[in-house]
Design a protein around this motif. Structure first.
Motif, PDB file in Angstrom:
ATOM      1  N   TYR A  73      22.715   0.614   3.695  1.00 49.14           N
ATOM      2  CA  TYR A  73      21.801   0.188   3.923  1.00 49.14           C
ATOM      3  C   TYR A  73      21.270   0.646   5.716  1.00 49.14           C
ATOM      4  N   HIS A  74      22.477   0.187   6.908  1.00 48.33           N
ATOM      5  CA  HIS A  74      22.564   1.365   7.647  1.00 48.33           C
ATOM      6  C   HIS A  74      22.830   2.842   8.132  1.00 48.33           C
ATOM      7  N   LEU A  75      23.622   3.203   7.773  1.00 46.99           N
ATOM      8  CA  LEU A  75      23.674   4.512   7.831  1.00 46.99           C
ATOM      9  C   LEU A  75      22.189   5.463   7.236  1.00 46.99           C
ATOM     10  N   ILE A  76      21.113   5.123   6.335  1.00 42.96           N
ATOM     11  CA  ILE A  76      20.109   5.255   5.953  1.00 42.96           C
ATOM     12  C   ILE A  76      19.220   4.442   6.759  1.00 42.96           C
ATOM     13  N   GLU A  77      19.329   3.459   7.468  1.00 43.67           N
ATOM     14  CA  GLU A  77      17.766   2.861   9.032  1.00 43.67           C
ATOM     15  C   GLU A  77      17.732   3.848  10.148  1.00 43.67           C
ATOM     16  N   ILE A  78      19.165   4.242  10.319  1.00 48.76           N
ATOM     17  CA  ILE A  78      19.490   5.193  11.353  1.00 48.76           C
ATOM     18  C   ILE A  78      19.036   5.922  11.693  1.00 48.76           C
ATOM     19  N   VAL A  79      18.449   6.883  10.572  1.00 45.37           N
ATOM     20  CA  VAL A  79      17.201   8.006   9.885  1.00 45.37           C
ATOM     21  C   VAL A  79      16.284   7.872   9.808  1.00 45.37           C
ATOM     22  N   ARG A  80      15.633   6.416   8.912  1.00 47.45           N
ATOM     23  CA  ARG A  80      14.389   6.101   8.322  1.00 47.45           C
ATOM     24  C   ARG A  80      14.085   5.462   9.337  1.00 47.45           C
ATOM     25  N   ALA A  81      14.417   4.679   9.949  1.00 46.15           N
ATOM     26  CA  ALA A  81      13.802   4.406  10.915  1.00 46.15           C
ATOM     27  C   ALA A  81      13.138   4.570  12.194  1.00 46.15           C
ATOM     28  N   PRO A  82      13.516   6.371  12.603  1.00 47.89           N
ATOM     29  CA  PRO A  82      13.105   6.375  14.041  1.00 47.89           C
ATOM     30  C   PRO A  82      11.966   7.412  13.055  1.00 47.89           C
ATOM     31  N   LEU A  83      12.202   7.795  11.583  1.00 47.56           N
ATOM     32  CA  LEU A  83      10.817   9.304  11.475  1.00 47.56           C
ATOM     33  C   LEU A  83       9.763   8.199  11.219  1.00 47.56           C
ATOM     34  N   PHE A 102       0.016  10.801   5.256  1.00 48.27           N
ATOM     35  CA  PHE A 102      -0.036   9.236   5.437  1.00 48.27           C
ATOM     36  C   PHE A 102       0.056   9.357   7.482  1.00 48.27           C
ATOM     37  N   ALA A 103      -0.669  10.619   7.574  1.00 48.61           N
ATOM     38  CA  ALA A 103      -1.248  10.464   9.145  1.00 48.61           C
ATOM     39  C   ALA A 103       0.736   9.789  10.262  1.00 48.61           C
ATOM     40  N   ILE A 104       1.532   9.961   9.807  1.00 44.93           N
ATOM     41  CA  ILE A 104       2.865   8.895  10.387  1.00 44.93           C
ATOM     42  C   ILE A 104       3.257  10.117  11.197  1.00 44.93           C
ATOM     43  N   ASN A 105       3.301   9.703  12.729  1.00 44.67           N
ATOM     44  CA  ASN A 105       3.960  10.879  13.825  1.00 44.67           C
ATOM     45  C   ASN A 105       4.360  10.152  14.513  1.00 44.67           C
ATOM     46  N   PRO A 106       5.796  10.305  13.967  1.00 40.69           N
ATOM     47  CA  PRO A 106       6.838   9.256  14.946  1.00 40.69           C
ATOM     48  C   PRO A 106       7.215  10.292  16.453  1.00 40.69           C
ATOM     49  N   THR A 150       0.974  -1.214   0.019  1.00 37.24           N
ATOM     50  CA  THR A 150       0.203   0.102  -0.160  1.00 37.24           C
ATOM     51  C   THR A 150       0.833   1.655   0.299  1.00 37.24           C
ATOM     52  N   MET A 151       0.457   1.748  -0.303  1.00 36.03           N
ATOM     53  CA  MET A 151       0.794   3.773  -0.703  1.00 36.03           C
ATOM     54  C   MET A 151       1.342   4.035   0.606  1.00 36.03           C
ATOM     55  N   GLY A 152       0.000   3.961   1.942  1.00 30.10           N
ATOM     56  CA  GLY A 152       0.910   4.314   3.018  1.00 30.10           C
ATOM     57  C   GLY A 152       1.687   3.680   4.099  1.00 30.10           C
ATOM     58  N   ASP A 153       2.320   2.035   3.460  1.00 32.87           N
ATOM     59  CA  ASP A 153       3.109   2.149   4.195  1.00 32.87           C
ATOM     60  C   ASP A 153       4.847   1.708   3.050  1.00 32.87           C
ATOM     61  N   TYR A 154       5.074   2.382   1.863  1.00 26.65           N
ATOM     62  CA  TYR A 154       5.589   2.292   0.680  1.00 26.65           C
ATOM     63  C   TYR A 154       6.479   3.157   0.753  1.00 26.65           C
ATOM     64  N   LEU A 155       5.052   4.516   0.514  1.00 28.83           N
ATOM     65  CA  LEU A 155       5.811   6.345  -0.022  1.00 28.83           C
ATOM     66  C   LEU A 155       6.307   6.090   0.846  1.00 28.83           C
ATOM     67  N   PRO A 156       6.470   6.111   2.213  1.00 27.08           N
ATOM     68  CA  PRO A 156       7.170   7.013   3.413  1.00 27.08           C
ATOM     69  C   PRO A 156       8.591   6.581   3.137  1.00 27.08           C
ATOM     70  N   TYR A 157       8.540   4.942   3.002  1.00 26.58           N
ATOM     71  CA  TYR A 157       9.447   4.315   3.388  1.00 26.58           C
ATOM     72  C   TYR A 157      10.646   4.917   2.188  1.00 26.58           C
ATOM     73  N   LEU A 158       9.522   4.405   1.088  1.00 28.19           N
ATOM     74  CA  LEU A 158      11.212   5.215  -0.391  1.00 28.19           C
ATOM     75  C   LEU A 158      11.268   6.762  -0.323  1.00 28.19           C
ATOM     76  N   CYS A 159      10.083   7.530   0.213  1.00 27.77           N
ATOM     77  CA  CYS A 159      11.198   8.675   0.290  1.00 27.77           C
ATOM     78  C   CYS A 159      11.576   8.900   1.446  1.00 27.77           C
ATOM     79  N   VAL A 160      11.934   8.517   2.564  1.00 29.09           N
ATOM     80  CA  VAL A 160      12.793   8.791   3.655  1.00 29.09           C
ATOM     81  C   VAL A 160      14.761   8.008   2.725  1.00 29.09           C
TER      82      VAL A 160
END
Length: 251
Positions: free
Chosen positions: A202-212, A126-130, A54-64
């Motif tokens: 991957y890990h450098l991206i993930e430590i920024v992406r996961a919290p957001l 997508f109403a994602i509030n980290p 779904t766009m709500g799951d994939y687009l934020p992941y791809l964007c960050v």
């Protein structure tokens, strides 16, 4: 360290680089933001459909992931010309060579801050509030920037001596984009997760992406990112210290 302390010089030069690049443009660096936004939306719709997400799951992941990737790849690609691109200044101004690296890094951070608008808009849509967890992205971003300085010092020095490095890295970065979990998620690899687990990007991206995205950063990603940063900095600063006096002659 003397170059780092001259923040008034490299900070001003980096800011002027951004202004000069988009001189007489109505929206300036936001052209990069608009282009990146179109890229993310186009890929999000296409790959989201292919992966059955779904766009709500994939687009934020791809964007960050894409915004952070643009920052990382920029550190390497523009870092290759950190010294060669400042040839006139290096030969005329008696200043630490490292200011040209910090100038380049600051310029890319400014552009990243413009691109971060896309992340804010996508998360809001997508109403994602980290929540408070989102602030963990700040130390992650600092680690990315430290690695950016190391990348630029190493590849900038190497490119001053060997002019084949910039096109080589351009091709390598293009390949790394497709083997790094930016367009796809690690779960898609199933039993071949090692392809991502040993990929420092991957890990450098993930430590920024996961919290957001409201998730938690795995201990493995933190450990790998920190160890890679230590090794990267040690190699880069040693290499730069060894050959920095030759850079003005090489360029």
């Amino acid at each position: 360290m003397r170059g780092l302390s001259l923040v008034d010089i490299w900070g001003t030069l980096g800011w002027l680089d951004v202004r000069q690049r988009y001189r007489r443009s109505v929206i300036g660096p936001f052209w990069v933001t608009l282009s990146l936004a179109a890229f993310v939306v186009g890929l999000g719709i296409t790959y989201g459909t292919l992966f059955g997400m779904t766009m709500g799951d994939y687009l934020p992941y791809l964007c960050v992931g894409t915004v952070v990737w643009m920052l990382l790849s920029g550190f390497i690609l523009e870092g290759c010309s950190a010294f060669t691109g400042a040839e006139a200044a290096i030969k005329q101004i008696p200043a630490p060579l490292s200011i040209h690296v910090y100038r380049m890094v600051w310029r890319l951070v400014v552009i990243f801050m413009h691109n971060a608008v896309i992340i804010a808009l996508v998360l809001a849509y997508f109403a994602i509030n980290p929540g408070w967890n989102g602030f963990l992205a700040v130390p992650g971003l600092l680690i990315v920037i430290v690695n950016g300085v190391a990348f630029a010092l190493f590849f900038g020095t190497l490119s001053a001596r060997f002019r084949d490095i910039p096109p080589l890295m351009a091709n390598l970065i293009q390949t790394l984009f497709f083997v790094t979990p930016v367009l796809w998620q690690v779960e898609h690899l199933k039993e071949r997760r090692i392809i991502a687990e040993w990929n420092p990007f991957y890990h450098l991206i993930e430590i920024v992406r996961a919290p957001l995205l409201g998730g938690s950063i795995s201990g493995h990603s933190w450990t790998f990112a920190l160890l890679f940063t230590l090794v990267n900095c040690a190699v880069a600063f040693a290499f730069y210290a060894r050959f920095r006096w030759r850079i003005p002659y090489w360029i």
